[in-house]
Design a protein around this motif. Structure first.
Motif, PDB file in Angstrom:
ATOM      1  N   PRO A   1       0.819  -1.218   0.000  1.00 46.48           N
ATOM      2  CA  PRO A   1       0.000   0.000   0.000  1.00 46.48           C
ATOM      3  C   PRO A   1       0.855   1.271   0.000  1.00 46.48           C
ATOM      4  CG  PRO A   1      -0.916  -1.603   1.534  1.00 46.48           C
ATOM      5  CD  PRO A   1       0.401  -2.163   1.070  1.00 46.48           C
ATOM      6  N   GLY A   2       0.459   2.216  -0.852  1.00 46.89           N
ATOM      7  CA  GLY A   2       1.152   3.497  -0.920  1.00 46.89           C
ATOM      8  C   GLY A   2       2.411   3.498  -1.758  1.00 46.89           C
ATOM      9  N   ALA A   3       2.744   2.364  -2.389  1.00 49.89           N
ATOM     10  CA  ALA A   3       4.008   2.269  -3.122  1.00 49.89           C
ATOM     11  C   ALA A   3       4.078   3.272  -4.270  1.00 49.89           C
ATOM     12  CB  ALA A   3       4.198   0.850  -3.650  1.00 49.89           C
ATOM     13  N   ILE A   4       3.014   3.388  -5.057  1.00 51.49           N
ATOM     14  CA  ILE A   4       3.066   4.266  -6.231  1.00 51.49           C
ATOM     15  C   ILE A   4       3.100   5.734  -5.820  1.00 51.49           C
ATOM     16  CG2 ILE A   4       1.934   4.867  -8.398  1.00 51.49           C
ATOM     17  CD1 ILE A   4       3.169   2.052  -8.256  1.00 51.49           C
ATOM     18  N   THR A   5       2.410   6.087  -4.765  1.00 53.53           N
ATOM     19  CA  THR A   5       2.486   7.462  -4.263  1.00 53.53           C
ATOM     20  C   THR A   5       3.923   7.811  -3.895  1.00 53.53           C
ATOM     21  OG1 THR A   5       0.205   7.488  -3.455  1.00 53.53           O
ATOM     22  CG2 THR A   5       1.736   9.016  -2.427  1.00 53.53           C
ATOM     23  N   LYS A   6       4.628   6.899  -3.248  1.00 50.29           N
ATOM     24  CA  LYS A   6       6.026   7.149  -2.878  1.00 50.29           C
ATOM     25  C   LYS A   6       6.909   7.287  -4.116  1.00 50.29           C
ATOM     26  CE  LYS A   6       5.696   4.725   1.560  1.00 50.29           C
ATOM     27  NZ  LYS A   6       6.117   3.541   2.345  1.00 50.29           N
ATOM     28  N   ILE A   7       6.655   6.457  -5.132  1.00 50.17           N
ATOM     29  CA  ILE A   7       7.429   6.543  -6.373  1.00 50.17           C
ATOM     30  C   ILE A   7       7.206   7.893  -7.044  1.00 50.17           C
ATOM     31  CG2 ILE A   7       7.614   5.620  -8.725  1.00 50.17           C
ATOM     32  CD1 ILE A   7       8.995   3.840  -6.729  1.00 50.17           C
ATOM     33  N   VAL A   8       5.954   8.314  -7.147  1.00 46.09           N
ATOM     34  CA  VAL A   8       5.631   9.582  -7.795  1.00 46.09           C
ATOM     35  C   VAL A   8       6.228  10.753  -7.014  1.00 46.09           C
ATOM     36  CG1 VAL A   8       3.741  11.148  -8.406  1.00 46.09           C
ATOM     37  CG2 VAL A   8       3.576   8.705  -8.949  1.00 46.09           C
TER      38      VAL A   8
END
Length: 397
Positions: free
Chosen positions: A95-102
């Motif tokens: 959870p939240g992985a793509i937000t951290k990448i962006v």
């Protein structure tokens, strides 16, 4: 639309029992701008039925391919996102992985690779161990030593992936390693904090069944990118191969029960491998996480300017008052200079780079000390100085 589009590709072939969990982990992300492509190679199990339950939120493509690398490349060519990554049909995003990448891509838009920590999980999703990405992740380590990355925890700039032609489709086991090295020679890394993904380890995975073929492919990649006939990683992964063979033989070779033999023998093999890993690591990479450097250091530097800069410090709290540093590039000494206590910055003309655009730089120090031997704690490392950066830069004059 605020924020870049991120494309995630899932190569799939008869992984229906895991596919639903993978899809849930992608579609359950809190970042709203995700394009999700499942590139199926013609599964005959329940995969299509699993994906059909999410048909309005993903794109399912089922067509013959020539293997995993080809399937991923097909997905990347269809991708519209500025950032791309792939999550295998038995792996998961946290959870939240793509937000951290962006967020990382927003801070550092010129990076080519955005990568965080990952987890190895078992067949049922249980945690086996966490894999922490070294910070900073160094190109030399990737080219010569190891791949400390859980693959689904890595995302890339699509324009750079396209420029490189995507994955090498003749690679079956370490195509992610090869792609990361090629990207790293074009653009810097950006470390992302936290656990981003879980990679499933079970008996049917290519990593588990690759054996000597996987080892030979890894060594071939290291030789091609590192220009060394015997890279350090050849020993490290050779020991891993022997370990896997011994683990298979131990139960039948012991008079004890198979479970006891596997546990006792496996612990012994793992301890031996850990010792060899550490010795090879320290012998080949002496730029430690806290900035200290040993007597000799090798690093690969992208030639992005006309000057090579080495910046560091000889701390006043150490026993060394002076240090002679020798810098070589591409096998030739280009500077020898004495530094005293305090910060230093050495600049010199950068020689021509190799065909891959990188310089193989070596730093040699005239002296080292062991903190434990001079009453400075229990640290047993042989240390020379603190190193802050080795990089090319545009000339000031």
């Amino acid at each position: 639309m605020s924020g870049p589009l991120v494309t995630i590709v899932t190569p799939s072939l008869n992984q229906g029992r895991f596919l639903g969990e993978t899809i849930d982990s992608v579609l359950g992300q809190d970042y709203p701008h995700i394009e999700y492509l499942i590139q199926d190679g013609g599964s005959t199990d329940e995969s299509s039925a699993v994906a059909a339950a999410f048909r309005h939120r993903l794109t399912w493509i089922s067509e013959p391919d020539t293997g995993q690398s080809n399937a991923i490349n097909r997905g990347f060519r269809r991708a519209r996102g500025a950032l791309v990554g792939w999550v295998n049909a038995d792996d998961v995003l946290r959870p939240g992985a793509i937000t951290k990448i962006v967020d990382a891509a927003t801070r550092q838009p010129n990076a080519g690779l955005y990568v965080g920590d990952g987890e190895l999980i078992d067949e049922h999703g249980g945690l086996l161990r966490r894999v922490e990405v070294p910070c900073p992740l160094r190109l030399w380590d990737l080219v010569h030593f190891s791949f400390p990355i859980v693959q689904p925890a890595a995302f890339f700039r699509r324009d750079l992936v396209a420029r490189l032609g995507g994955l090498q489709e003749d690679l079956c086991y370490a195509m992610d390693w090869d792609l990361v090295i090629r990207l790293a020679k074009l653009a810097p890394f950006e470390n992302v904090s936290g656990v981003l993904a879980g990679q499933r380890i079970h008996g049917a995975t290519k990593t588990a069944t690759g054996g000597f073929r996987r080892y030979r492919e890894i060594v071939g990649i290291l030789r091609r990118h590192g220009r060394r006939r015997l890279p350090a990683g050849a020993l490290v992964y050779g020991v891993e191969l022997v370990e896997s063979i011994l683990r298979g033989l131990l139960p039948s070779a012991s008079a004890r029960s198979p479970a006891e033999a596997a546990t006792a023998g496996g612990d012994c093999v793992a301890a031996t491998r850990s010792m060899i890993d550490r010795r090879v690591y320290l012998a080949n990479r002496s730029w430690h996480a806290d900035g200290w450097v040993g007597r000799r250091l090798h690093c690969l530097v992208r030639r992005t300017g006309e000057e090579l800069c080495v910046a560091g410090e000889l701390p006043a709290f150490g026993p060394l008052q002076r240090q002679t540093l020798t810098v070589s590039a591409e096998g030739r000494d280009i500077l020898r200079q004495e530094v005293g206590v305090g910060p230093f910055e050495l600049t010199m003309p950068a020689p021509p780079a190799a065909s891959d655009g990188c310089l193989d730089v070596a730093l040699r120090a005239s002296d080292v000390f062991v903190p434990q031997r001079v009453g400075r704690g229990s640290d047993q490392r042989a240390l020379a100085y603190l190193l802050y950066r080795v990089e090319c830069q545009s000339g000031v004059g």
